[in-house]
Design a protein around this motif. Structure first.
Motif, PDB file in Angstrom:
ATOM      1  N   MET A  26      -6.815  -9.524   2.624  1.00 44.07           N
ATOM      2  CA  MET A  26      -6.482  -8.181   2.139  1.00 44.07           C
ATOM      3  C   MET A  26      -6.813  -7.129   3.193  1.00 44.07           C
ATOM      4  O   MET A  26      -7.704  -7.318   4.013  1.00 44.07           O
ATOM      5  N   PRO A  27      -6.068  -6.018   3.128  1.00 40.32           N
ATOM      6  CA  PRO A  27      -6.356  -4.924   4.072  1.00 40.32           C
ATOM      7  C   PRO A  27      -7.761  -4.360   3.839  1.00 40.32           C
ATOM      8  O   PRO A  27      -8.196  -4.259   2.690  1.00 40.32           O
ATOM      9  N   PRO A  28      -8.446  -4.004   4.903  1.00 42.35           N
ATOM     10  CA  PRO A  28      -9.776  -3.382   4.735  1.00 42.35           C
ATOM     11  C   PRO A  28      -9.667  -2.149   3.839  1.00 42.35           C
ATOM     12  O   PRO A  28      -8.711  -1.408   3.896  1.00 42.35           O
ATOM     13  N   GLY A  29     -10.643  -1.976   3.006  1.00 36.35           N
ATOM     14  CA  GLY A  29     -10.628  -0.857   2.067  1.00 36.35           C
ATOM     15  C   GLY A  29      -9.986  -1.188   0.733  1.00 36.35           C
ATOM     16  O   GLY A  29     -10.251  -0.534  -0.264  1.00 36.35           O
ATOM     17  N   ASP A  30      -9.099  -2.201   0.726  1.00 36.03           N
ATOM     18  CA  ASP A  30      -8.456  -2.626  -0.522  1.00 36.03           C
ATOM     19  C   ASP A  30      -8.954  -3.995  -0.974  1.00 36.03           C
ATOM     20  O   ASP A  30      -8.559  -4.488  -2.020  1.00 36.03           O
ATOM     21  N   ALA A  31      -9.780  -4.618  -0.155  1.00 38.53           N
ATOM     22  CA  ALA A  31     -10.218  -5.990  -0.445  1.00 38.53           C
ATOM     23  C   ALA A  31     -11.203  -6.019  -1.608  1.00 38.53           C
ATOM     24  O   ALA A  31     -11.991  -5.102  -1.805  1.00 38.53           O
ATOM     25  N   PHE A  32     -11.110  -7.082  -2.380  1.00 43.48           N
ATOM     26  CA  PHE A  32     -12.050  -7.321  -3.476  1.00 43.48           C
ATOM     27  C   PHE A  32     -12.300  -8.811  -3.578  1.00 43.48           C
ATOM     28  O   PHE A  32     -11.465  -9.617  -3.190  1.00 43.48           O
ATOM     29  N   MET A  33     -13.443  -9.167  -4.071  1.00 43.69           N
ATOM     30  CA  MET A  33     -13.818 -10.571  -4.171  1.00 43.69           C
ATOM     31  C   MET A  33     -13.224 -11.205  -5.428  1.00 43.69           C
ATOM     32  O   MET A  33     -12.610 -12.250  -5.367  1.00 43.69           O
ATOM     33  N   TYR A  34     -13.433 -10.569  -6.577  1.00 40.45           N
ATOM     34  CA  TYR A  34     -12.940 -11.106  -7.846  1.00 40.45           C
ATOM     35  C   TYR A  34     -11.900 -10.150  -8.410  1.00 40.45           C
ATOM     36  O   TYR A  34     -12.062  -8.933  -8.329  1.00 40.45           O
ATOM     37  N   GLY A  35     -10.874 -10.685  -9.019  1.00 38.28           N
ATOM     38  CA  GLY A  35      -9.824  -9.851  -9.603  1.00 38.28           C
ATOM     39  C   GLY A  35     -10.161  -9.363 -10.985  1.00 38.28           C
ATOM     40  O   GLY A  35      -9.360  -8.681 -11.624  1.00 38.28           O
ATOM     41  N   THR A  36     -11.341  -9.683 -11.458  1.00 39.44           N
ATOM     42  CA  THR A  36     -11.774  -9.264 -12.782  1.00 39.44           C
ATOM     43  C   THR A  36     -13.273  -9.009 -12.727  1.00 39.44           C
ATOM     44  O   THR A  36     -13.896  -9.171 -11.684  1.00 39.44           O
ATOM     45  N   HIS A  37     -13.833  -8.634 -13.847  1.00 38.38           N
ATOM     46  CA  HIS A  37     -15.242  -8.281 -13.930  1.00 38.38           C
ATOM     47  C   HIS A  37     -15.952  -9.294 -14.816  1.00 38.38           C
ATOM     48  O   HIS A  37     -15.316 -10.010 -15.587  1.00 38.38           O
TER      49      HIS A  37
END
Length: 152
Positions: free
Chosen positions: A56-67
């Motif tokens: 993913m692009p820096p700044g938009d990256a996330f580890m999990y798609g949910t909480h």
């Protein structure tokens, strides 16, 4: 708060053995590794999360798609005790039977395998006083709800 589904309390999965007929609580193997978040318990799934993150692009990256907690997870676990939560989230109908909470064993398996499931538990799993009415467990369909037929 129990009054706000977006801030509903969560508690960790403490056990990791949901297949044995009996548990030896003195055996460390029956307990989950609490030093890791749910999403990191399975090495191959964690590798998928890390790969996705890296792509993913820096700044938009996330580890999990949910909480680990969300209103839908509260409704999922409490479908038999508080059906109105599920009905509200699904336009007056219950979710598909195959997606409803069916067993602790299946929920745990999903938490270990699915890349879209990192939910923790609700206090109801540990506090029977939260069951309403007190004689009814949130795990039992004491309201005799028509939850449909599972296909899986």
């Amino acid at each position: 708060s129990y009054n706000d589904l977006t801030q509903y309390p969560v508690v960790p999965w403490v056990l990791q053995d949901y297949t044995s007929e009996t548990l030896d609580l003195a055996d460390p193997a029956v307990y989950r590794d609490l030093s890791k978040p749910v999403g990191a318990l399975d090495a191959s799934r964690l590798a998928l999360f890390r790969e996705r993150y890296a792509s993913m692009p820096p700044g938009d990256a996330f580890m999990y798609g949910t909480h680990y907690s969300a209103p839908a997870f509260v409704a999922y676990f409490l479908v038999r005790q508080r059906p109105e939560l599920n009905l509200h989230l699904h336009a007056g109908r219950f979710d598909e039977p195959d997606r409803l909470f069916f067993s602790v064993r299946e929920a745990w398996a999903s938490v270990l395998r699915s890349t879209s499931d990192v939910k923790e538990l609700l206090p109801h799993f540990y506090c029977p006083e939260l069951h309403a009415p007190p004689a009814a467990s949130f795990l039992v369909n004491s309201l005799r709800l028509q939850l449909g037929c599972r296909h899986s």
